[in-house]
Design a protein around this motif. Structure first.
Motif, mmCIF file in Angstrom:
data_model
loop_
_atom_site.group_PDB
_atom_site.id
_atom_site.type_symbol
_atom_site.label_atom_id
_atom_site.label_comp_id
_atom_site.label_asym_id
_atom_site.label_seq_id
_atom_site.Cartn_x
_atom_site.Cartn_y
_atom_site.Cartn_z
ATOM 1 N N ASP A 122 0.855 -1.188 0.000
ATOM 2 C CA ASP A 122 0.000 0.000 0.000
ATOM 3 C C ASP A 122 0.894 1.241 0.000
ATOM 4 O O ASP A 122 1.645 1.481 0.945
ATOM 5 C CB ASP A 122 -0.906 -0.004 1.236
ATOM 6 C CG ASP A 122 -1.907 1.144 1.238
ATOM 7 O OD1 ASP A 122 -1.862 1.987 0.320
ATOM 8 O OD2 ASP A 122 -2.733 1.201 2.170
ATOM 9 N N ALA A 123 0.799 2.047 -1.061
ATOM 10 C CA ALA A 123 1.621 3.250 -1.186
ATOM 11 C C ALA A 123 0.872 4.513 -0.791
ATOM 12 O O ALA A 123 1.396 5.622 -0.958
ATOM 13 C CB ALA A 123 2.125 3.381 -2.623
ATOM 14 N N CYS A 124 -0.337 4.369 -0.265
ATOM 15 C CA CYS A 124 -1.107 5.546 0.145
ATOM 16 C C CYS A 124 -0.426 6.186 1.356
ATOM 17 O O CYS A 124 -0.219 5.518 2.376
ATOM 18 C CB CYS A 124 -2.538 5.143 0.486
ATOM 19 S SG CYS A 124 -3.595 6.540 0.929
ATOM 20 N N PRO A 125 -0.077 7.464 1.292
ATOM 21 C CA PRO A 125 0.689 8.082 2.381
ATOM 22 C C PRO A 125 -0.051 8.193 3.705
ATOM 23 O O PRO A 125 0.590 8.340 4.752
ATOM 24 C CB PRO A 125 1.039 9.467 1.824
ATOM 25 C CG PRO A 125 0.030 9.733 0.762
ATOM 26 C CD PRO A 125 -0.284 8.398 0.160
ATOM 27 N N VAL A 126 -1.385 8.119 3.695
ATOM 28 C CA VAL A 126 -2.118 8.256 4.956
ATOM 29 C C VAL A 126 -2.433 6.909 5.606
ATOM 30 O O VAL A 126 -2.996 6.866 6.702
ATOM 31 C CB VAL A 126 -3.422 9.071 4.769
ATOM 32 C CG1 VAL A 126 -3.104 10.481 4.321
ATOM 33 C CG2 VAL A 126 -4.371 8.387 3.797
#
Length: 224
Positions: free
Chosen positions: A140-144
């Motif tokens: 998962d590369a989502c920053p949040v």
């Protein structure tokens, strides 16, 4: 089940959906095929739920939805939230009356502040008193929703009788925080649904059931 994003799935008068890409929305039939009744709320009108999911009012709404699901099925209720929806699921579990919720599942939970200006840490996680499953995708590369935050979320759930962290990997490339990417388990949906279902079945066994081997008393119908 509490989807992420703005929270709107756009239920049309004929039962079809305007927004069906979210992981929990697009896999609802998979869960139903395993014998689970599924309830997914829509956002009222054009209301955007970003920044609202950690509020007392929304937590009470999720608590009311859980009570409704329990009254309709006569079965234990599990709150499952993904991404921004994990905030709502955690909030509902934290505010639920004893016995109203049997377990909590958080997938790719928002742990770092972004545009919505809220995260699961804006919920009183220590008030959750039910078993918890946390699913984190290493890709998962989502920053949040960094997967490395899963142990920190688990540690904050100090009042839960058990917290299980399950790491998965993979998924088709896409927009970092989008539903059709590793953040939304695109391409590994079956693996994640099986993982969640097995965990719920284990919890159901503790309630004297032998797992979700058939439809619950009033299963939800797939509108599509």
């Amino acid at each position: 089940m509490l989807p992420g994003g703005a929270g709107a799935i756009g239920i049309r008068p004929d039962g079809t959906l305007a927004h069906g890409a979210n992981f929990l929305v697009r896999t609802r039939a998979r869960f139903m095929n395993k014998g689970f009744a599924v309830l997914i709320p829509d956002a009222a009108g054009t209301r955007n739920l970003r920044g609202r999911r950690s509020t007392p009012a929304y937590g009470d709404l999720v608590r009311a939805l859980a009570a409704y699901a329990g009254s309709e099925t006569g079965a234990p209720v599990f709150l499952v939230g993904t991404s921004q929806g994990a905030i709502a699921a955690a909030n509902g579990a934290a505010r639920a009356q004893p016995g109203a919720v049997a377990g909590l599942v958080l997938t790719e939970a928002v742990s770092d502040l972004g545009g919505s200006r809220e995260s699961v840490f804006d919920v009183d996680l220590a008030a959750v008193r039910v078993p918890v499953l946390i699913v984190a995708n290493r890709d998962d590369a989502c920053p949040v929703s960094p997967p490395a935050a899963a142990p920190r979320i688990a540690a904050a759930l100090a009042g839960a009788p058990s917290v299980t962290v399950e790491n998965v990997a993979g998924g088709m490339p896409g927009k970092a925080c989008g539903s059709l990417s590793p953040h939304g388990y695109r391409g590994i949906e079956g693996q994640v649904v099986d993982l969640i279902s097995a965990w719920i079945d284990a919890r159901l066994a503790a309630f004297g059931r032998q797992g979700a081997t058939g439809p619950l008393p009033h299963p939800a119908r797939d509108p599509e």
